[in-house]
Design a protein around this motif. Structure first.
Motif, short mmCIF file in Angstrom:
data_model
loop_
_atom_site.label_atom_id
_atom_site.label_comp_id
_atom_site.label_asym_id
_atom_site.label_seq_id
_atom_site.Cartn_x
_atom_site.Cartn_y
_atom_site.Cartn_z
N GLY A 129 0.94 -1.24 0.12
CA GLY A 129 -0.12 -0.02 -0.01
C GLY A 129 0.99 1.41 0.07
N PRO A 130 0.20 2.22 -0.10
CA PRO A 130 0.95 3.71 -0.12
C PRO A 130 1.85 3.81 1.12
N ARG A 131 3.08 4.34 0.88
CA ARG A 131 3.97 4.81 1.92
C ARG A 131 3.77 6.07 2.41
N PRO A 132 3.75 6.13 3.67
CA PRO A 132 4.06 7.69 4.21
C PRO A 132 4.84 8.56 3.61
N VAL A 133 4.31 9.79 3.30
CA VAL A 133 5.21 10.74 2.78
C VAL A 133 6.52 10.99 3.44
N LEU A 134 6.36 11.18 4.68
CA LEU A 134 7.37 11.46 5.56
C LEU A 134 7.29 10.26 6.79
N LEU A 135 8.47 9.79 7.59
CA LEU A 135 8.64 9.09 8.61
C LEU A 135 9.28 9.90 9.70
N GLU A 136 8.49 9.64 10.88
CA GLU A 136 8.89 10.74 12.05
C GLU A 136 8.99 9.90 13.27
N GLY A 137 9.94 10.23 13.99
CA GLY A 137 9.95 9.61 15.23
C GLY A 137 11.27 10.27 16.05
N ALA A 138 11.43 10.06 17.21
CA ALA A 138 12.67 10.70 17.95
C ALA A 138 13.06 11.90 17.65
N GLY A 139 12.33 12.75 17.08
CA GLY A 139 12.91 14.11 16.63
C GLY A 139 13.46 13.75 15.41
N ARG A 179 16.34 12.28 2.15
CA ARG A 179 16.94 12.99 3.33
C ARG A 179 16.44 12.68 4.61
N VAL A 180 17.38 12.91 5.48
CA VAL A 180 16.97 12.91 6.79
C VAL A 180 17.36 13.92 7.60
N HIS A 181 16.54 14.40 8.43
CA HIS A 181 16.70 15.68 9.44
C HIS A 181 16.63 15.26 10.89
N ALA A 182 17.80 15.39 11.70
CA ALA A 182 17.25 15.53 13.22
C ALA A 182 17.18 16.77 13.87
N ASP A 183 16.19 17.04 14.72
CA ASP A 183 16.02 18.54 15.13
C ASP A 183 16.25 19.48 14.18
N GLY A 184 15.51 19.17 12.85
CA GLY A 184 15.61 20.25 12.10
C GLY A 184 16.88 20.29 11.22
N VAL A 185 18.05 19.73 11.73
CA VAL A 185 19.33 19.94 10.91
C VAL A 185 19.47 18.49 10.00
N GLU A 186 19.99 18.75 8.67
CA GLU A 186 19.86 17.62 7.88
C GLU A 186 21.16 16.73 8.26
N VAL A 187 21.01 15.47 8.07
CA VAL A 187 22.23 14.57 8.38
C VAL A 187 22.28 13.67 7.16
N SER A 188 23.59 13.62 6.82
CA SER A 188 23.92 12.79 5.79
C SER A 188 24.39 11.12 5.98
N LEU A 189 23.51 10.36 5.49
CA LEU A 189 23.71 9.02 5.97
C LEU A 189 23.98 8.12 4.56
N SER A 190 24.50 7.20 4.89
CA SER A 190 25.09 6.30 3.77
C SER A 190 23.82 5.27 3.25
N PRO A 191 23.71 4.58 2.13
CA PRO A 191 22.66 3.95 1.58
C PRO A 191 22.25 2.83 2.98
N ARG A 192 23.30 2.23 3.31
CA ARG A 192 22.85 1.27 4.43
C ARG A 192 22.29 1.85 5.67
N GLU A 193 23.09 2.91 6.19
CA GLU A 193 22.54 3.47 7.24
C GLU A 193 21.06 4.18 7.18
N PHE A 194 20.73 4.46 5.98
CA PHE A 194 19.43 5.17 5.53
C PHE A 194 18.43 3.81 5.93
N ALA A 209 21.12 8.56 22.26
CA ALA A 209 20.05 8.39 22.96
C ALA A 209 18.70 8.16 22.03
N ARG A 210 19.01 8.44 20.64
CA ARG A 210 17.76 8.16 19.91
C ARG A 210 17.43 6.81 19.54
N ILE A 211 18.43 5.97 19.76
CA ILE A 211 18.24 4.49 19.50
C ILE A 211 18.52 3.66 20.60
#
Length: 216
Positions: free
Chosen positions: A121-131, A140-155, A202-204
């Protein structure tokens, strides 16, 4: 389960078809990107196995077009390109997983089964949790409003944790979905460590003897 195989290498297509049919799948094969796009649009498949380098239209264009049309059929991309940026491109365009040639059929089968276990089924436009806010479409990933660069596996690891919400994700599930069953389970701990350094420890949370979950 009905699978669409989009592969122009005749021997590869024949071998994959034989193996998948032997495992109980119904497989339909097309040999170019345009035919693959049309089949994926209207065929009602449970998953698509999609080569990157195809005649008439690349696999990247096929999956990007499907996602732009809000078609969320699971897509496993196959490619002879083994660079990290090539894999990132496939995931950025909307593929669910990426496998580099040559590969083990056992691993391909495990990756497919992992995709098919995910909710359809349709996926959420954005996934959110733990800030954290993760955008599957733009990668793209943002933590507390700041963009964070992740590798494909990390993502992918973070995406699994966010989709699970507050539930615990077993280490074995992360290993099978992101890497495949042939890899060492310790790689999951390594990548969770990478994420903690980038996002904040603390986020994970670690649930001893079970797996990981996002902090509430």
């Amino acid at each position: 389960m009905r699978l669409l195989l989009v592969e122009d290498e005749t021997r590869m297509a024949a071998a994959l078809t034989r193996g998948l049919v032997a495992e109980g799948f119904v497989v339909e094969h097309v040999a170019d990107g345009e035919a693959g796009l049309e089949a994926a649009r209207f065929g009602g498949y449970d998953a698509v196995v999609l080569d990157v380098m195809l005649p008439r239209m690349s696999g990247y264009t096929v999956v990007r077009t499907l996602r732009a049309e809000q078609n969320w059929v699971p897509v496993l991309m196959l490619s002879a390109k083994d660079g990290e940026y090539d894999e990132a491109d496939g995931l950025d365009y909307g593929a669910d997983d990426y496998l580099t040639k040559p590969f083990s059929f056992v691993v391909l089968l495990a990756r497919l089964r992992a995709l098919l276990r995910r909710e359809s089924g349709p996926r959420p436009v954005l996934l959110e949790g733990a800030g954290i806010v993760l955008d599957p479409a733009s990668h793209r990933v943002h933590a507390d409003g700041v963009e964070v660069s992740l590798s494909p596996r990390e993502f992918l690891v973070l995406e699994h944790l966010l989709r699970a919400g507050p539930a615990v994700v077993a280490k074995e599930d992360l290993l099978e979905s992101v890497w495949g069953p042939g890899d060492d389970a310790n790689v999951v701990e390594v990548y969770v460590g990478y994420l903690r350094r980038k996002l904040g420890r603390a986020r994970i949370e670690t649930v001893r003897g079970v797996g990981y979950r996002l902090a509430t």
